[in-house]
Write a protein that holds these residues in place. Structure first.
Motif, PDB file in Angstrom:
ATOM      1  N   ILE A  74       0.844  -1.202   0.000  1.00 17.32           N
ATOM      2  CA  ILE A  74       0.000   0.000   0.000  1.00 17.32           C
ATOM      3  C   ILE A  74       0.876   1.248   0.000  1.00 17.32           C
ATOM      4  CG2 ILE A  74      -1.684   1.343   1.328  1.00 17.32           C
ATOM      5  CD1 ILE A  74      -2.713  -1.449   2.394  1.00 17.32           C
ATOM      6  N   THR A  78       0.860   3.848  -3.260  1.00 15.19           N
ATOM      7  CA  THR A  78       0.333   5.203  -3.072  1.00 15.19           C
ATOM      8  C   THR A  78       1.458   6.243  -3.089  1.00 15.19           C
ATOM      9  OG1 THR A  78       0.292   4.946  -0.656  1.00 15.19           O
ATOM     10  CG2 THR A  78      -1.738   4.421  -1.860  1.00 15.19           C
ATOM     11  N   SER A  79       2.616   5.881  -2.582  1.00 14.17           N
ATOM     12  CA  SER A  79       3.752   6.814  -2.607  1.00 14.17           C
ATOM     13  C   SER A  79       4.227   7.050  -4.038  1.00 14.17           C
ATOM     14  CB  SER A  79       4.895   6.286  -1.746  1.00 14.17           C
ATOM     15  OG  SER A  79       4.511   6.240  -0.386  1.00 14.17           O
ATOM     16  N   ASN A  82       1.923   9.489  -5.536  1.00 10.86           N
ATOM     17  CA  ASN A  82       2.203  10.819  -4.980  1.00 10.86           C
ATOM     18  C   ASN A  82       3.604  11.321  -5.328  1.00 10.86           C
ATOM     19  OD1 ASN A  82      -0.307  11.253  -3.704  1.00 10.86           O
ATOM     20  ND2 ASN A  82       0.304   9.944  -2.003  1.00 10.86           N
ATOM     21  N   LEU A 125      -5.051  -2.775  -3.392  1.00  7.07           N
ATOM     22  CA  LEU A 125      -4.312  -1.648  -3.953  1.00  7.07           C
ATOM     23  C   LEU A 125      -5.222  -0.717  -4.754  1.00  7.07           C
ATOM     24  CD1 LEU A 125      -1.006  -3.447  -4.935  1.00  7.07           C
ATOM     25  CD2 LEU A 125      -1.409  -1.942  -2.965  1.00  7.07           C
ATOM     26  N   ALA A 128      -6.759   1.348  -2.058  1.00 10.34           N
ATOM     27  CA  ALA A 128      -5.766   2.266  -1.477  1.00 10.34           C
ATOM     28  C   ALA A 128      -5.495   3.433  -2.417  1.00 10.34           C
ATOM     29  CB  ALA A 128      -4.473   1.513  -1.169  1.00 10.34           C
ATOM     30  N   MET A 129      -5.413   3.158  -3.708  1.00 11.52           N
ATOM     31  CA  MET A 129      -5.168   4.230  -4.673  1.00 11.52           C
ATOM     32  C   MET A 129      -6.364   5.182  -4.749  1.00 11.52           C
ATOM     33  SD  MET A 129      -2.116   3.913  -5.778  1.00 11.52           S
ATOM     34  CE  MET A 129      -1.918   4.575  -7.412  1.00 11.52           C
ATOM     35  N   ALA A 132      -6.066   7.368  -1.825  1.00 15.87           N
ATOM     36  CA  ALA A 132      -4.954   8.307  -1.980  1.00 15.87           C
ATOM     37  C   ALA A 132      -5.264   9.433  -2.954  1.00 15.87           C
ATOM     38  CB  ALA A 132      -3.706   7.561  -2.437  1.00 15.87           C
ATOM     39  N   ILE A 159      -6.432  -0.358   5.443  1.00 16.26           N
ATOM     40  CA  ILE A 159      -6.037   0.051   4.084  1.00 16.26           C
ATOM     41  C   ILE A 159      -6.209   1.555   3.927  1.00 16.26           C
ATOM     42  CG2 ILE A 159      -6.545  -0.179   1.616  1.00 16.26           C
ATOM     43  CD1 ILE A 159      -7.581  -3.083   2.336  1.00 16.26           C
ATOM     44  N   CYS A 160      -7.372   2.051   4.341  1.00 19.86           N
ATOM     45  CA  CYS A 160      -7.662   3.483   4.257  1.00 19.86           C
ATOM     46  C   CYS A 160      -6.679   4.297   5.086  1.00 19.86           C
ATOM     47  CB  CYS A 160      -9.096   3.731   4.723  1.00 19.86           C
ATOM     48  SG  CYS A 160      -9.528   5.466   4.848  1.00 19.86           S
ATOM     49  N   ALA A 163      -3.097   4.365   3.548  1.00 18.86           N
ATOM     50  CA  ALA A 163      -3.046   5.244   2.368  1.00 18.86           C
ATOM     51  C   ALA A 163      -3.111   6.717   2.788  1.00 18.86           C
ATOM     52  CB  ALA A 163      -4.177   4.899   1.408  1.00 18.86           C
ATOM     53  N   GLY A 167      -0.110   9.514   2.588  1.00 18.07           N
ATOM     54  CA  GLY A 167      -0.338  10.717   1.796  1.00 18.07           C
ATOM     55  C   GLY A 167       0.256  11.925   2.502  1.00 18.07           C
TER      56      GLY A 167
END
Length: 190
Positions: A74, A78-79, A82, A125, A128-129, A132, A159-160, A163, A167
């Motif tokens: 995750i 998400t990183s 970002n 994922l 998660a995306m 994000a 998961i939330c 993410a 962020g």
């Protein structure tokens, strides 16, 4: 070895840090053989350092249905979205080690949809995306999809939260221009 500063903001000397923070950093150094730059950069604001790592540990080190490798998946996915170089490199190394897979972090960082992950992990994922990048669009159908893949309410919260937390972390790392330690690049690759 790079001569670039690890942050565009002042980084305190370890000797000048509060005892609890210095102790934590030295334990990390003893375990890993180096001090990850995130510890040094965030130590400039001790109360925030403590809060950051308390929440980090609560999310990433807890038992649950998400494996430690899945938690790192995750973070890496998400990183990457970002554009956080520090977190992709550092958590990519941790993911390679936790998954015992030298390829998975690069695959997820480039395009998690084509990575060698299970359908369950892809659903994780995907969600998660969405958290994000467009959390305002999350709806009951997203939760139902996760339930169909065996995720329960606590898993979905995890998961939330991961993410969302990363962020914030990604934004701090990008604004501070936090550089990944060179040691991270090769960890878990062979």
């Amino acid at each position: 070895m790079s001569q670039q500063p690890i942050s565009r903001f002042t980084v305190p000397d370890i000797a000048d840090m509060p005892d609890d923070i210095r102790t934590r950093i030295l334990k990390v150094q003893e375990k890993s053989g180096f001090v990850p730059n995130v510890f040094l950069v965030l130590a400039r604001r001790p109360d925030e350092f403590r809060a950051f790592f308390a929440y980090h540990d609560a999310l990433m080190d807890k038992p649950g249905n998400l494996t430690k490798a899945e938690r790192e998946m995750i973070v890496v996915a998400t990183s990457s979205a970002n554009q956080c170089q520090y977190c992709v490199i550092a958590h990519g190394a941790i993911l390679r080690i936790r998954a015992k897979n030298s390829l998975i972090a690069d695959q997820i960082a480039i395009n998690y949809r084509k990575a060698d992950v299970t359908d369950r992990q892809k659903a994780m994922l995907d969600f998660a995306m969405k958290v994000a990048l467009e959390a305002y669009t999350v709806d009951d159908a997203d939760i139902e999809t996760l339930n169909a893949h065996g995720f329960n309410e606590e898993d979905i919260w995890d998961i939330c939260a991961i993410a969302a937390f990363f962020g914030m972390s990604n934004r701090l790392a990008n604004v501070t221009n936090m550089r990944p330690n060179e040691e991270f690049y090769m960890l878990g690759r062979s």
